[in-house]
Design an enzyme around this catalytic site. Sequence first.
Site, PDB file in Angstrom:
ATOM      1  N   CYS A 147       0.812  -1.235   0.000  1.00  0.00           N
ATOM      2  CA  CYS A 147       0.000   0.000   0.000  1.00  0.00           C
ATOM      3  C   CYS A 147       0.840   1.277   0.000  1.00  0.00           C
ATOM      4  O   CYS A 147       0.333   2.351  -0.306  1.00  0.00           O
ATOM      5  CB  CYS A 147      -0.942   0.012   1.190  1.00  0.00           C
ATOM      6  SG  CYS A 147      -2.107  -1.352   1.155  1.00  0.00           S
ATOM      7  N   HIS A 175      -3.419   7.483   3.056  1.00  0.00           N
ATOM      8  CA  HIS A 175      -3.815   6.174   2.525  1.00  0.00           C
ATOM      9  C   HIS A 175      -5.203   5.859   3.074  1.00  0.00           C
ATOM     10  O   HIS A 175      -5.468   6.061   4.259  1.00  0.00           O
ATOM     11  CB  HIS A 175      -2.800   5.124   2.975  1.00  0.00           C
ATOM     12  CG  HIS A 175      -3.187   3.714   2.628  1.00  0.00           C
ATOM     13  ND1 HIS A 175      -3.705   3.370   1.409  1.00  0.00           N
ATOM     14  CD2 HIS A 175      -3.129   2.558   3.354  1.00  0.00           C
ATOM     15  CE1 HIS A 175      -3.951   2.070   1.393  1.00  0.00           C
ATOM     16  NE2 HIS A 175      -3.617   1.559   2.566  1.00  0.00           N
ATOM     17  N   ASN A 184     -10.163   0.132   0.485  1.00  0.00           N
ATOM     18  CA  ASN A 184      -8.700   0.152   0.400  1.00  0.00           C
ATOM     19  C   ASN A 184      -8.268  -0.310  -0.990  1.00  0.00           C
ATOM     20  O   ASN A 184      -8.443  -1.479  -1.336  1.00  0.00           O
ATOM     21  CB  ASN A 184      -8.125  -0.765   1.487  1.00  0.00           C
ATOM     22  CG  ASN A 184      -6.612  -0.719   1.558  1.00  0.00           C
ATOM     23  OD1 ASN A 184      -5.953  -0.243   0.633  1.00  0.00           O
ATOM     24  ND2 ASN A 184      -6.063  -1.209   2.653  1.00  0.00           N
TER      25      ASN A 184
HETATM   26  O1  UT7 Z   1      -3.609  -1.063   3.737  1.00  0.00           O
HETATM   27  C1  UT7 Z   1      -2.803  -1.869   4.530  1.00  0.00           C
HETATM   28  C2  UT7 Z   1      -3.098  -1.645   5.937  1.00  0.00           C
HETATM   29  N1  UT7 Z   1      -4.325  -2.281   6.311  1.00  0.00           N
HETATM   30  C3  UT7 Z   1      -4.999  -1.754   7.279  1.00  0.00           C
HETATM   31  O2  UT7 Z   1      -4.640  -0.726   7.740  1.00  0.00           O
HETATM   32  C4  UT7 Z   1      -6.171  -2.489   7.845  1.00  0.00           C
HETATM   33  C5  UT7 Z   1      -6.032  -2.507   9.332  1.00  0.00           C
HETATM   34  N2  UT7 Z   1      -7.063  -3.177  10.060  1.00  0.00           N
HETATM   35  C6  UT7 Z   1      -8.374  -2.776  10.098  1.00  0.00           C
HETATM   36  O3  UT7 Z   1      -8.780  -1.890   9.392  1.00  0.00           O
HETATM   37  C7  UT7 Z   1      -9.251  -3.408  11.143  1.00  0.00           C
HETATM   38  O4  UT7 Z   1      -8.463  -4.154  12.012  1.00  0.00           O
HETATM   39  C8  UT7 Z   1     -10.364  -4.307  10.550  1.00  0.00           C
HETATM   40  C9  UT7 Z   1     -11.402  -3.439   9.897  1.00  0.00           C
HETATM   41  C10 UT7 Z   1      -9.785  -5.302   9.580  1.00  0.00           C
HETATM   42  C11 UT7 Z   1     -11.053  -5.064  11.691  1.00  0.00           C
HETATM   43  O5  UT7 Z   1     -11.549  -4.165  12.664  1.00  0.00           O
HETATM   44  P1  UT7 Z   1     -11.249  -4.383  14.197  1.00  0.00           P
HETATM   45  O6  UT7 Z   1     -11.950  -3.330  14.919  1.00  0.00           O
HETATM   46  O7  UT7 Z   1      -9.767  -4.460  14.375  1.00  0.00           O
HETATM   47  O8  UT7 Z   1     -11.948  -5.757  14.507  1.00  0.00           O
HETATM   48  P2  UT7 Z   1     -11.331  -7.130  15.026  1.00  0.00           P
HETATM   49  O9  UT7 Z   1     -10.540  -7.793  13.951  1.00  0.00           O
HETATM   50  O10 UT7 Z   1     -10.652  -6.909  16.341  1.00  0.00           O
HETATM   51  O11 UT7 Z   1     -12.654  -7.930  15.281  1.00  0.00           O
HETATM   52  C12 UT7 Z   1     -13.647  -7.516  16.226  1.00  0.00           C
HETATM   53  C13 UT7 Z   1     -14.839  -8.428  16.106  1.00  0.00           C
HETATM   54  C14 UT7 Z   1     -14.469  -9.903  16.074  1.00  0.00           C
HETATM   55  O12 UT7 Z   1     -15.470 -10.623  16.755  1.00  0.00           O
HETATM   56  P3  UT7 Z   1     -15.251 -11.130  18.259  1.00  0.00           P
HETATM   57  O13 UT7 Z   1     -14.037 -12.016  18.219  1.00  0.00           O
HETATM   58  O14 UT7 Z   1     -15.040  -9.895  19.071  1.00  0.00           O
HETATM   59  O15 UT7 Z   1     -16.512 -11.874  18.561  1.00  0.00           O
HETATM   60  C15 UT7 Z   1     -14.506 -10.241  14.609  1.00  0.00           C
HETATM   61  O16 UT7 Z   1     -14.748 -11.610  14.381  1.00  0.00           O
HETATM   62  O17 UT7 Z   1     -15.511  -8.167  14.856  1.00  0.00           O
HETATM   63  C16 UT7 Z   1     -15.647  -9.390  14.129  1.00  0.00           C
HETATM   64  N3  UT7 Z   1     -15.588  -9.095  12.714  1.00  0.00           N
HETATM   65  C17 UT7 Z   1     -16.670  -8.772  11.989  1.00  0.00           C
HETATM   66  N4  UT7 Z   1     -17.965  -8.647  12.311  1.00  0.00           N
HETATM   67  C18 UT7 Z   1     -18.817  -8.299  11.331  1.00  0.00           C
HETATM   68  C19 UT7 Z   1     -14.493  -9.071  11.903  1.00  0.00           C
HETATM   69  N5  UT7 Z   1     -14.859  -8.743  10.656  1.00  0.00           N
HETATM   70  C20 UT7 Z   1     -16.200  -8.563  10.670  1.00  0.00           C
HETATM   71  C21 UT7 Z   1     -17.139  -8.208   9.696  1.00  0.00           C
HETATM   72  N6  UT7 Z   1     -18.424  -8.073  10.077  1.00  0.00           N
HETATM   73  N7  UT7 Z   1     -16.791  -7.962   8.421  1.00  0.00           N
END
Ligand code: UT7
Length: 318
Positions: A112, A245, A275
């Site tokens: 990225c 970004h 993204n």
């Molecule tokens: O460009 C390169 C750089 N990339 C980035 O910068 C991306 C960086 N990461 C992110 O943007 C975020 O970490 C995500 C958007 C990918 C995820 O958000 P988060 O707030 O970090 O969520 P998480 O992975 O900690 O998950 C929280 C909860 C989990 O459930 P439990 O374990 O708390 O029950 C996930 O399973 O949200 C759940 N979850 C979802 N729920 C509904 C993960 N993805 C989804 C989804 N819909 N699509």
Amino acid sequence: MYSRIAGTGSYLPAAVVSNADLEQRMETTDEWIRERTGIQRRHRAAPGETTVDMAEHAARAALLAAGRDARDVDLIIVATCTPDLVFPNPGVMLQKRLGCVGGPAFSVEAACSGFIYAMSLADKFIRAGESKCALVVGSETLSRITNHDDRGTAILFGDGAGAVLLEAHAEQGIISTHLRADGNYQDLLYCSGGISRGHAPGGDHIVMAGSEVFKMAVTMLGRIVDETLAANGLPKSAVDWLVPHQANIRIIQATAKKLDMPMERVIVTVQEHGNTSTASVPLALDAGVRDGRIKRGELLLLEAFGGGFTWGSALVRY
Ligand code: UT7
């Protein structure tokens, strides 16, 4: 001699995948996606539409905006992680399409951050007197390396392209660029297959440990914007526009907060296309220029963070 932005351009493929479309396919909700990422839709390349096809649209738009003929271009750098072929590189493919053969044309893969890396390289070519008119493009067909059943990544990524035409100029345009990488974090964000290691069963896909990447992105971007201003002896208040970004609205908000910038001074397009990796910064830049927010003479801070990890910034007088 400095390099200055002469024109910007961008392209998004026609097909749109909305959050509602994703709700039909996987266990997710529009509300979750908007709250956790800021994304509302992403664009998807048509069957057969490639990274170079999209790069060409964006490049032609940048040339038009700059009022320059493609034959003026003496350097092409395309940043991408999704090239049409292993080789020839997308830069030479674009060169042929535009009809400006002869000068160097190559691609940069820094995930990225690729566009910031490519822009930094083009700036160095121009400052060294080796180029007078450089086309820098970020273009991606990420939909081809996305696992469309993985809700952790499928909601995030989209296709698109952005381009900038840089020209040699007596007045300062690109003031400084800052490139960083730390190869210790390869396992947190990568594509699961490739040529040398072999393709992954079921296809090569983006694999990401989302929350770990999130935390590192916030930390490293916060650090690099500080370093960029310190290197130039400038206060935070000097920056007119943050052009970040577009990975996640919460990462963008954290960087804006670090800079004490209100969100009205940040170019945000993540809701429109998710993204798009290397295309993300030039897509945002082009949006800000075309809708008249970014004006000549204003100070822009561009930044990106991606797999590797790689990250970087550019301070630009538009
Ligand atoms: O460009 C390169 C750089 N990339 C980035 O910068 C991306 C960086 N990461 C992110 O943007 C975020 O970490 C995500 C958007 C990918 C995820 O958000 P988060 O707030 O970090 O969520 P998480 O992975 O900690 O998950 C929280 C909860 C989990 O459930 P439990 O374990 O708390 O029950 C996930 O399973 O949200 C759940 N979850 C979802 N729920 C509904 C993960 N993805 C989804 C989804 N819909 N699509």
